[in-house]
Design a protein around this motif. Structure first.
Motif, short mmCIF file in Angstrom:
data_model
loop_
_atom_site.label_atom_id
_atom_site.label_comp_id
_atom_site.label_asym_id
_atom_site.label_seq_id
_atom_site.Cartn_x
_atom_site.Cartn_y
_atom_site.Cartn_z
N VAL A 189 0.91 -1.22 -0.07
CA VAL A 189 -0.14 -0.03 0.11
C VAL A 189 0.76 1.32 0.10
O VAL A 189 0.84 2.30 -0.66
CB VAL A 189 -0.83 0.08 1.12
CG1 VAL A 189 -1.76 1.36 1.46
CG2 VAL A 189 -2.01 -1.08 1.00
N TRP A 190 1.88 1.29 0.76
CA TRP A 190 2.81 2.54 0.92
C TRP A 190 3.61 2.60 -0.52
O TRP A 190 3.56 3.87 -1.02
CB TRP A 190 3.84 2.14 1.79
CG TRP A 190 5.15 3.36 2.23
CD1 TRP A 190 6.06 3.77 1.27
CD2 TRP A 190 5.11 3.93 3.22
NE1 TRP A 190 6.77 4.67 1.72
CE2 TRP A 190 6.25 4.87 3.06
CE3 TRP A 190 4.40 4.04 4.19
CZ2 TRP A 190 6.61 5.78 4.08
CZ3 TRP A 190 4.82 4.98 5.32
CH2 TRP A 190 6.00 5.91 4.96
N MET A 191 3.99 1.55 -1.11
CA MET A 191 4.49 1.83 -2.39
C MET A 191 3.57 2.29 -3.48
O MET A 191 3.78 3.26 -4.44
CB MET A 191 5.25 0.51 -2.99
CG MET A 191 6.43 0.28 -2.03
SD MET A 191 7.13 -1.45 -2.43
CE MET A 191 8.03 -1.14 -3.84
N ILE A 192 2.41 1.57 -3.47
CA ILE A 192 1.24 2.31 -4.26
C ILE A 192 0.94 3.20 -4.33
O ILE A 192 0.79 4.10 -5.23
CB ILE A 192 0.01 1.08 -4.49
CG1 ILE A 192 0.55 -0.41 -4.79
CG2 ILE A 192 -1.06 1.67 -5.14
CD1 ILE A 192 -0.56 -1.45 -4.84
N TRP A 222 -0.09 14.79 -2.51
CA TRP A 222 -0.29 13.80 -1.11
C TRP A 222 0.88 13.01 -0.89
O TRP A 222 1.10 12.10 0.01
CB TRP A 222 -1.54 12.92 -1.25
CG TRP A 222 -2.72 13.72 -0.95
CD1 TRP A 222 -2.69 15.35 -0.89
CD2 TRP A 222 -3.96 13.53 -0.92
NE1 TRP A 222 -4.04 15.68 -0.81
CE2 TRP A 222 -5.08 14.58 -0.70
CE3 TRP A 222 -4.78 12.16 -1.20
CZ2 TRP A 222 -6.30 14.55 -1.00
CZ3 TRP A 222 -6.10 11.93 -1.07
CH2 TRP A 222 -6.71 13.16 -0.94
N ARG A 223 1.71 12.55 -1.73
CA ARG A 223 2.85 11.72 -2.07
C ARG A 223 3.82 12.14 -0.91
O ARG A 223 4.14 13.52 -0.91
CB ARG A 223 3.45 11.66 -3.22
CG ARG A 223 2.86 10.67 -4.22
CD ARG A 223 3.44 10.44 -5.61
NE ARG A 223 2.57 10.12 -6.48
CZ ARG A 223 2.93 10.10 -7.75
NH1 ARG A 223 4.22 10.44 -8.11
NH2 ARG A 223 1.85 9.91 -8.85
N PHE A 234 12.19 5.00 -2.25
CA PHE A 234 11.45 5.01 -1.07
C PHE A 234 12.10 5.08 0.53
O PHE A 234 12.18 4.13 1.18
CB PHE A 234 10.37 3.77 -1.03
CG PHE A 234 9.56 3.64 -2.13
CD1 PHE A 234 8.41 4.38 -2.15
CD2 PHE A 234 9.87 2.55 -3.12
CE1 PHE A 234 7.55 4.30 -3.22
CE2 PHE A 234 9.02 2.44 -4.04
CZ PHE A 234 7.88 3.21 -4.30
N THR A 235 12.82 6.20 0.63
CA THR A 235 13.65 6.26 1.54
C THR A 235 12.85 6.26 2.97
O THR A 235 13.51 5.77 3.91
CB THR A 235 14.48 7.74 1.49
OG1 THR A 235 15.16 7.80 0.23
CG2 THR A 235 15.29 7.89 2.65
N ALA A 236 11.84 6.98 3.02
CA ALA A 236 11.07 6.87 4.33
C ALA A 236 10.80 5.59 4.73
O ALA A 236 10.72 4.85 5.86
CB ALA A 236 9.86 7.91 4.38
N LEU A 237 10.32 4.67 3.83
CA LEU A 237 9.92 3.21 4.14
C LEU A 237 11.09 2.35 4.50
O LEU A 237 11.07 1.55 5.31
CB LEU A 237 9.17 2.68 2.66
CG LEU A 237 8.80 1.12 2.63
CD1 LEU A 237 7.66 0.87 3.44
CD2 LEU A 237 8.39 0.73 1.40
N THR A 238 12.31 2.51 3.83
CA THR A 238 13.40 1.99 3.95
C THR A 238 13.78 2.16 5.52
O THR A 238 14.11 1.36 6.14
CB THR A 238 14.60 2.26 3.05
OG1 THR A 238 14.06 2.12 1.75
CG2 THR A 238 15.79 1.43 3.70
N LEU A 239 13.58 3.47 6.01
CA LEU A 239 13.86 4.00 7.18
C LEU A 239 12.86 3.15 8.47
O LEU A 239 13.41 2.69 9.39
CB LEU A 239 13.71 5.41 7.60
CG LEU A 239 15.20 6.30 6.65
CD1 LEU A 239 15.01 7.65 6.84
CD2 LEU A 239 16.65 5.63 7.38
N ILE A 240 11.76 3.09 8.01
CA ILE A 240 10.73 2.54 8.95
C ILE A 240 10.87 1.26 9.23
O ILE A 240 10.94 0.38 10.10
CB ILE A 240 9.43 2.79 8.35
CG1 ILE A 240 8.84 4.20 8.59
CG2 ILE A 240 8.33 2.01 9.09
CD1 ILE A 240 7.67 4.54 8.04
#
Length: 189
Positions: free
Chosen positions: A61-64, A73-74, A82-88
């Motif tokens: 869902v994050w990536m889509i 909104w991105r 996807f730096t924020a996703l990688t950090l999470i």
């Protein structure tokens, strides 16, 4: 002249270590095991298929959303990986490993306690078994001193023969005290 009283508070270095008050006040611990139970619950939840399914759905869902969602909104660009996703995900992994290790250590402690209880139970069972074995041996030895069926039958036959002879004279019959014991006759079985 006023006499000074010595400092009787136990905050100085002159007091024994156990009587000193600490510099940092300690809070009373109400339940030390609460943190361990929480970490075990989290580690147990992370090891379920539902956690993997949920994490996978979150990432998808994050990536889509950050790829096809409205531009305004991105918040995590696919262009920079996807730096924020990688950090999470890195943060989640950095907390998951210690939580799993804490849960594993608690399980090791429980296993150690269980092993000790099993060892003590085995020692008690061994002591009980040895006691019962000694009791069985004592009973066997006591049974060997008892009159056997053959001895009793022989005694009854002897009495019947005396009665059949018709002596009628009970004085000539041997008294029970003068009769040989089973050990003297050799019929202990």
């Amino acid at each position: 002249m006023a006499r000074k009283t010595p400092n009787t508070s136990s905050s100085g270095l002159d007091a024994p270590k156990g009587l000193r008050s600490s510099v940092i006040p300690r809070r009373p611990v109400t339940n030390r095991d609460r943190f361990g139970r929480v970490t075990e619950a989290i580690a147990r939840a992370m090891g379920t298929p539902w956690f993997l399914v949920g994490l996978t759905l979150f990432v998808v869902v994050w990536m889509i959303f950050n790829t096809y969602g409205p531009e305004a909104w991105r918040f995590d660009s696919a262009a920079i990986g996807f730096t924020a996703l990688t950090l999470i995900l890195s943060l989640q992994a950095s907390y998951a490993a210690p939580l799993i290790l804490l849960a594993q250590n608690r399980q090791d402690d429980r296993d150690r306690v269980q092993f000790e209880q099993d060892r003590q139970r085995a020692e008690r069972n061994l002591a009980d078994t040895e006691y019962l074995a000694r009791e069985v041996v004592a009973l066997r030895l006591a049974l060997q001193d008892m009159a056997s069926k053959e001895f009793i039958r022989a005694e009854l036959r002897a009495l019947l023969e005396e009665l059949d002879r018709g002596d009628g004279d009970t004085a000539s019959a041997p008294s029970p005290r003068t009769r040989p014991t089973p050990v003297q006759r050799g019929t202990t079985r």
